[in-house]
Design an enzyme around this catalytic site. Structure first.
Site, PDB file in Angstrom:
ATOM      1  N   SER A 280      -5.350  -3.014   4.879  1.00 13.03           N
ATOM      2  CA  SER A 280      -4.223  -2.957   5.807  1.00 13.03           C
ATOM      3  C   SER A 280      -3.966  -1.554   6.345  1.00 13.03           C
ATOM      4  CB  SER A 280      -2.940  -3.478   5.145  1.00 13.03           C
ATOM      5  OG  SER A 280      -2.400  -2.530   4.263  1.00 13.03           O
TER       6      SER A 280
ATOM      7  N   LYS B 216       1.775   1.983   2.341  1.00 15.03           N
ATOM      8  CA  LYS B 216       2.156   1.791   3.731  1.00 15.03           C
ATOM      9  C   LYS B 216       2.747   3.078   4.305  1.00 15.03           C
ATOM     10  CE  LYS B 216       1.441  -2.756   4.022  1.00 15.03           C
ATOM     11  NZ  LYS B 216       0.578  -2.809   2.831  1.00 15.03           N
TER      12      LYS B 216
END
Length: 219
Positions: A136, A178
């Site tokens: 991701s 993230k």
């Protein structure tokens, strides 16, 4: 030097290259780096001589970890830090992750570790390494199987800025990697892969374990 009399010219060249590479780059070289840096004919020649250097106690290597070639000779211990590789962290959906406090309480256990140069991290007191699982964050060049270096000392609101890449624990025990963005009382944990969606949650649901300050890739 007398202690190097048992080494061939080629082996001494490799040993010097490894020492200089770690000092200059903060990470160990790959076999390909050694081949190119020492102008050797093939990786098999590199491996043969690395095995001799390791057998004779001049080098240390971690099995299965590409960037783990380190010299055991003539290092100033004040210039080398040993960073524990303590867990996997997801670059996709959250997964269970030790907190920074748990990591430092338990880090003297049998964790795998990697040696790095302090020149890359002079102002950082607490570092850990985490293996990446998932893709991701691939648009930030963080790929599945990479190892990130995490600064666990700078986790206050003043240290973490919008857009920093962090290891965050969501809902107490689920960790993910993230980019973080603060929006009033909310936090967005944003991936860098369009196939994944951001995580939006209240600030009270997120604990920051550290900020990414380095990346190691195995080739």
């Amino acid at each position: 030097m007398k202690q190097y009399q048992d080494l061939s010219e080629k082996q001494l060249s490799i040993l010097n290259f490894v020492q200089d590479y770690v000092s200059d780059n903060g990470i160990s070289p790959t076999i390909e780096d050694v081949k190119n840096g020492c102008k050797l004919s093939s990786k098999s020649v590199v491996s043969y001589n690395l095995n001799i250097l390791e057998k004779n106690g001049y080098l240390d290597r971690k099995k299965g970890l590409a960037r783990s070639i380190t010299s055991t000779k003539d290092y100033d211990n004040d210039e080398i830090i040993e960073v524990p590789i303590v867990s996997n962290i997801s670059a996709g959906t959250p997964l269970e992750l030790y907190s920074a406090d748990e990591i430092y309480h338990n880090q003297k256990n049998s964790y795998e570790s990697i040696k790095l140069s302090k020149k890359m991290f002079r102002k950082i007191a607490k570092l850990i390494a985490l293996k990446i699982s998932g893709d991701s964050m691939k648009e930030d060049s963080i790929m599945d199987g990479d190892i990130i270096i995490l600064d666990c000392n700078s986790i206050s609101k003043n240290d973490i800025k919008n857009g920093d890449i962090v290891a965050a624990r969501v809902n107490e025990d689920a960790g993910t990697l993230k980019r973080i963005f603060y929006k009033n009382n909310k936090i967005e944990l944003r991936p860098s892969n369009k196939l994944y969606s951001s995580i939006f949650t209240n600030k009270t649901n997120v604990k920051i374990d550290g900020k990414v300050v380095g990346l190691i890739r195995n080739y």
